[in-house]
Design an enzyme around this catalytic site. Structure first.
Site, PDB file in Angstrom:
ATOM      1  N   CYS A   1      14.036  26.277  52.916  1.00  0.00           N
ATOM      2  CA  CYS A   1      12.624  25.883  52.938  1.00  0.00           C
ATOM      3  C   CYS A   1      12.280  25.591  54.402  1.00  0.00           C
ATOM      4  CB  CYS A   1      12.334  24.726  51.986  1.00  0.00           C
ATOM      5  SG  CYS A   1      13.125  23.152  52.366  1.00  0.00           S
TER       6      CYS A   1
ATOM      7  N   ASP B   1      11.169  28.750  49.538  1.00  0.00           N
ATOM      8  CA  ASP B   1       9.721  28.612  49.344  1.00  0.00           C
ATOM      9  C   ASP B   1       9.039  29.450  50.427  1.00  0.00           C
ATOM     10  OD1 ASP B   1       9.940  27.146  51.671  1.00  0.00           O
ATOM     11  OD2 ASP B   1       8.941  25.354  50.893  1.00  0.00           O
TER      12      ASP B   1
ATOM     13  N   HIS C   1      35.876  20.766  53.029  1.00  0.00           N
ATOM     14  CA  HIS C   1      36.112  19.398  52.543  1.00  0.00           C
ATOM     15  C   HIS C   1      35.349  19.066  51.266  1.00  0.00           C
ATOM     16  CE1 HIS C   1      37.342  17.811  56.816  1.00  0.00           C
ATOM     17  NE2 HIS C   1      37.971  18.931  56.475  1.00  0.00           N
TER      18      HIS C   1
ATOM     19  N   HIS D   1      40.697  15.827  49.195  1.00  0.00           N
ATOM     20  CA  HIS D   1      39.316  16.316  49.076  1.00  0.00           C
ATOM     21  C   HIS D   1      38.939  16.518  47.600  1.00  0.00           C
ATOM     22  CE1 HIS D   1      38.815  16.370  53.288  1.00  0.00           C
ATOM     23  NE2 HIS D   1      39.711  17.327  53.512  1.00  0.00           N
TER      24      HIS D   1
END
Ligand code: RB5
Length: 142
Positions: A64, A7, A97, A133
């Site tokens: 942002c 943004d 992970h 994982h």
């Protein structure tokens, strides 16, 4: 191909990121915003997330002011694992992970020097492919 978006709060850092990716000869697609005018971060978060889900981009980077808005918005999309990282340890761990597919950062939180190190860590760390994982990621997506 890396999808990038911001943004107005992340616009300047996104420009530095584009220069950095060019120097590293990494292809990217800029999904906006294209000016510093005030705009709505979910619009850009969704565009980048959609490109990752479509496999137009293998990974995304969203910026942002805080990184929080874009990460919340991106994580609403099924299949997106957006990680808000303001340190290199987290960027490495979330790729290894969580197999995060989007990196989110706040341009008002970290300076450009650290931000680009975080980007490099995220891009250069592979997923561990460890069974535990994979199992945990599948549990998130159930
Ligand atoms: C915009 O002022 C700001 O709210 C935005 O960049 C972001 O930090 C939202 O989470």
């Amino acid at each position: 191909m890396i999808g990038i978006g911001s943004d107005h709060g992340g616009f300047e850092l996104k420009k530095e990121l584009m220069e950095h990716l060019k120097e590293r000869k990494i292809d990217y697609k800029d999904f906006g915003s294209y000016s510093k005018e005030s705009c709505d971060y979910p619009v850009y978060a969704r565009k980048v997330a959609q490109a990752v889900l479509n496999k137009d981009c293998e990974l995304g980077i969203l910026i942002c002011g805080t990184g929080i808005g874009v990460s919340i918005a991106a994580n609403k999309m099924r299949g997106i694992r957006a990680a808000l990282c303001h340190d290199c340890f987290s960027a490495e761990a979330t790729k290894a992970h969580n197999n995060a597919n989007i990196l989110a950062m706040g341009a008002r939180v970290v300076g450009p020097g650290l931000a680009l190190k975080i980007v490099d860590t995220f891009l250069d760390t592979p997923f561990s492919n460890d069974e535990r994982h994979i199992r945990r990621i599948n549990l998130i997506e159930e």
